[in-house]
Write a protein that holds these residues in place. Structure first.
Motif, short mmCIF file in Angstrom:
data_model
loop_
_atom_site.label_atom_id
_atom_site.label_comp_id
_atom_site.label_asym_id
_atom_site.label_seq_id
_atom_site.Cartn_x
_atom_site.Cartn_y
_atom_site.Cartn_z
N GLN A 71 44.80 41.51 35.22
CA GLN A 71 44.85 41.54 33.75
C GLN A 71 46.22 41.11 33.23
OE1 GLN A 71 41.89 42.18 32.14
NE2 GLN A 71 43.03 41.23 30.46
N ALA A 72 47.27 41.45 33.97
CA ALA A 72 48.61 41.04 33.56
C ALA A 72 48.73 39.51 33.55
CB ALA A 72 49.65 41.64 34.50
N ILE A 73 48.15 38.87 34.55
CA ILE A 73 48.16 37.40 34.61
C ILE A 73 47.35 36.82 33.45
CG2 ILE A 73 47.45 35.41 35.98
CD1 ILE A 73 47.85 37.26 38.47
N ILE A 74 46.16 37.35 33.27
CA ILE A 74 45.27 36.85 32.22
C ILE A 74 45.91 36.99 30.85
CG2 ILE A 74 43.08 37.32 31.04
CD1 ILE A 74 41.99 38.09 33.88
N ASP A 75 46.49 38.15 30.57
CA ASP A 75 47.10 38.40 29.27
C ASP A 75 48.31 37.49 29.03
OD1 ASP A 75 45.22 40.36 28.85
OD2 ASP A 75 46.57 42.04 29.28
N TRP A 76 49.09 37.28 30.07
CA TRP A 76 50.29 36.45 29.92
C TRP A 76 49.93 35.02 29.51
CZ3 TRP A 76 55.48 37.08 29.78
CH2 TRP A 76 56.27 35.93 29.92
N PHE A 77 49.00 34.42 30.23
CA PHE A 77 48.67 33.03 29.95
C PHE A 77 47.91 32.87 28.63
CE2 PHE A 77 49.79 32.67 34.41
CZ PHE A 77 50.56 31.51 34.39
N GLU A 78 47.18 33.88 28.25
CA GLU A 78 46.52 33.84 26.94
C GLU A 78 47.57 33.90 25.83
OE1 GLU A 78 43.96 33.25 24.20
OE2 GLU A 78 43.03 33.66 26.16
N LYS A 79 48.52 34.77 25.97
CA LYS A 79 49.54 34.94 24.92
C LYS A 79 50.52 33.77 24.89
CE LYS A 79 53.10 38.09 23.21
NZ LYS A 79 53.83 39.37 23.41
N ARG A 80 51.02 33.37 26.03
CA ARG A 80 52.08 32.35 26.07
C ARG A 80 51.54 30.94 25.93
NH1 ARG A 80 57.42 34.04 25.70
NH2 ARG A 80 57.96 32.01 26.58
N HIS A 81 50.33 30.68 26.40
CA HIS A 81 49.85 29.30 26.49
C HIS A 81 48.47 29.09 25.88
CE1 HIS A 81 53.32 28.47 28.99
NE2 HIS A 81 52.99 29.47 29.77
N HIS A 82 47.90 30.15 25.26
CA HIS A 82 46.58 30.04 24.64
C HIS A 82 45.55 29.50 25.64
CE1 HIS A 82 48.81 30.81 20.99
NE2 HIS A 82 49.55 29.74 21.22
N TRP A 83 45.64 30.02 26.85
CA TRP A 83 44.80 29.58 27.96
C TRP A 83 44.02 30.78 28.46
CZ3 TRP A 83 47.09 28.28 33.44
CH2 TRP A 83 46.06 27.82 34.28
N SER A 84 42.71 30.72 28.33
CA SER A 84 41.84 31.83 28.73
C SER A 84 41.42 31.66 30.18
CB SER A 84 40.61 31.90 27.83
OG SER A 84 40.99 32.16 26.49
N ILE A 85 41.88 32.57 31.02
CA ILE A 85 41.58 32.55 32.45
C ILE A 85 40.66 33.71 32.78
CG2 ILE A 85 42.59 32.77 34.77
CD1 ILE A 85 45.18 31.62 33.64
N GLU A 86 39.69 33.47 33.62
CA GLU A 86 38.81 34.54 34.09
C GLU A 86 39.31 35.06 35.43
OE1 GLU A 86 34.72 33.38 34.06
OE2 GLU A 86 34.86 32.50 32.03
N LYS A 87 39.10 36.35 35.64
CA LYS A 87 39.60 36.98 36.86
C LYS A 87 39.12 36.27 38.12
CE LYS A 87 39.03 41.09 39.70
NZ LYS A 87 38.30 42.36 39.88
N ASP A 88 37.85 35.89 38.14
CA ASP A 88 37.28 35.29 39.35
C ASP A 88 37.93 33.95 39.70
OD1 ASP A 88 35.59 37.42 39.60
OD2 ASP A 88 33.83 36.41 38.78
N TRP A 89 38.59 33.33 38.74
CA TRP A 89 39.22 32.04 39.00
C TRP A 89 40.51 32.17 39.82
CZ3 TRP A 89 39.37 29.50 33.43
CH2 TRP A 89 38.06 29.39 32.93
N ILE A 90 41.08 33.36 39.89
CA ILE A 90 42.42 33.56 40.43
C ILE A 90 42.37 33.85 41.93
CG2 ILE A 90 44.55 34.89 40.26
CD1 ILE A 90 43.66 35.67 37.40
N LEU A 91 43.00 32.98 42.71
CA LEU A 91 43.14 33.19 44.15
C LEU A 91 44.63 33.30 44.49
CD1 LEU A 91 40.54 30.66 45.61
CD2 LEU A 91 40.23 33.08 45.12
N HIS A 92 44.92 34.14 45.46
CA HIS A 92 46.33 34.38 45.84
C HIS A 92 46.75 33.47 46.97
CE1 HIS A 92 50.00 36.49 46.92
NE2 HIS A 92 49.58 36.43 48.18
N CYS A 93 48.04 33.08 46.93
CA CYS A 93 48.64 32.35 48.04
C CYS A 93 50.10 32.75 48.12
CB CYS A 93 48.51 30.84 47.80
SG CYS A 93 48.56 29.85 49.30
N PRO A 94 50.73 32.72 49.29
CA PRO A 94 52.13 33.14 49.38
C PRO A 94 53.09 32.30 48.55
CG PRO A 94 51.11 33.12 51.54
CD PRO A 94 50.14 32.48 50.61
#
Length: 395
Positions: A71-94
């Motif tokens: 949620q922290a990632i989603i909220d940041w990009f929505e607020k800073r860049h007006h970009w709506s990201i869904e949780k399922d889209w997010i994959l982690h990498c080192p």
């Protein structure tokens, strides 16, 4: 609260690549490091406090990514860049470079061509060549003191070659361009026309100066959203590179499934405990720090430009629109790219990233990292000034 970016933090004996790695890399411990792209600034206080609290718990077992993390990632990009990201889209990498290498492995085969736009962040070519793929260049054009995309050359290259993948750098490293919505739309439309998958490295997206706006590639159209992969991380924004946490955004379920299999095969799906804590805290509470950091960085950029215009007119500065990296044209010094490298290290005793590593188009240029206290930046520029004066006196 007010942060003190003028504070000079002693990074020696902290296993810092940028500082402790100078003697090993350059053979001289007296060289001033203005090279590796991390900041000399302390991370935001809320990030440090969150990590202290986690350290005090004392147990550092395997770590999951929580709902609050996503949620922290989603909220940041929505607020800073007006970009709506869904949780399922997010994959982690080192890290983003690790992700780029694995993405190349996932979506291409040995011998395939992967397109980039030099001069550009040098690991782009590494992750292509070291995976037995072939680099195809669409060089940027230098016009009126800034880089522009060469769309005519891009079409020619895509007409002449079978290309599966294109790696974009936005904002651009080393040139500091923040590509406009119009430029990105034209680029995206061409890639869609030729069926070329876009990987957009947007790690510097939060480091954009007043008067410019970062446009996430995925916000341009639904079709591009499904045909683009975006690499992000809090590492550049909040100076957290050593915590090895990146987030790769893949809306297409087909593309996401393929990359998830690659991650599983490499056994790198788990998250570094402190990377997860720092990412969540930074995106939740780091905005005040970032705004002050950007103000300070702009001051450093202005200081550098004024210094060079007034005292080193032999050099030309490409004024950055984003990032904390400044691209300097040193060709008027009349040195070959290898001579320039030797000159900055041995005469000026300053470590920059020499331009040739970003491609042949970067020969004669150098990249300066201004994410440091102004006193260190000033010292580096004075060293450069003295060396250039001696160079010209001896000619």
């Amino acid at each position: 609260m007010r942060y003190n970016f003028d504070e000079t933090v002693n990074r020696l004996q902290t296993a810092s690549v940028k500082w402790d790695g100078v003697e090993k890399h350059f053979g001289d411990k007296e060289i001033l490091p203005l090279w590796v792209a991390d900041m000399d600034f302390k991370a935001p206080d809320p990030v440090i406090e969150a990590m202290k609290k986690r350290a005090e718990h004392g147990v550092f077992g395997y770590t999951i990514r929580t709902e609050a993390y996503y949620q922290a990632i989603i909220d940041w990009f929505e607020k800073r860049h007006h970009w709506s990201i869904e949780k399922d889209w997010i994959l982690h990498c080192p890290g983003v470079v690790t992700a780029l290498s694995l993405l190349v492995q996932t979506y291409t085969e040995p011998g395939d061509k992967v397109l980039i736009q030099p001069p550009v962040y040098h690991p782009f070519s590494y992750v292509i060549e070291r995976n037995d793929r072939e680099v195809l260049n669409n060089p940027l054009k230098l016009e009126d003191g800034q880089y522009k995309m060469d769309f005519d050359d891009l079409r020619r290259k895509l007409d002449e070659h079978q290309v599966k993948l294109f790696i974009l750098c936005n904002p651009h490293n080393p040139g500091g361009r923040v590509w406009s919505k119009e430029e990105l739309k034209e680029l995206g439309d061409i890639c869609l026309e030729y069926g070329v998958l876009i990987i957009s490295d947007e790690i510097h997206c939060d480091l954009v100066y007043a008067g410019h706006t970062h446009t996430p590639m995925m916000t341009l159209s639904e079709e591009l959203t499904q045909h683009t992969i975006v690499c992000t991380a809090p590492s550049k924004t909040f100076n957290l590179a050593g915590l090895q946490a990146a987030n790769i955004i893949i809306p297409s379920s087909k593309l996401r499934s393929a990359f998830r299999k690659t991650l599983a095969a490499q056994f790198i799906e788990l998250t570094n405990t402190f990377g997860a804590v720092a990412t969540e805290a930074a995106y939740k509470y780091g905005e005040e720090w970032l705004e002050q950091c950007l103000e300070y960085l702009q001051g450093n950029v202005d200081f550098l430009i004024h210094f060079i215009e007034e005292r080193l007119p032999q050099l030309n500065v490409m004024k950055p629109e984003g990032t904390y990296l400044v691209w300097i044209d040193c060709r008027a010094l009349g040195l070959s790219f290898k001579e320039l490298e030797k000159f900055t290290r041995q005469q000026a005793k300053v470590a920059f990233n020499e331009g040739y590593i970003f491609g042949v188009e970067g020969e004669g240029f150098t990249r300066i990292n201004v994410a440091c206290s102004r006193s260190i930046l000033e010292e580096g520029l004075h060293r450069l000034e003295k060396a250039i004066q001696e160079l010209e006196m001896n000619r």
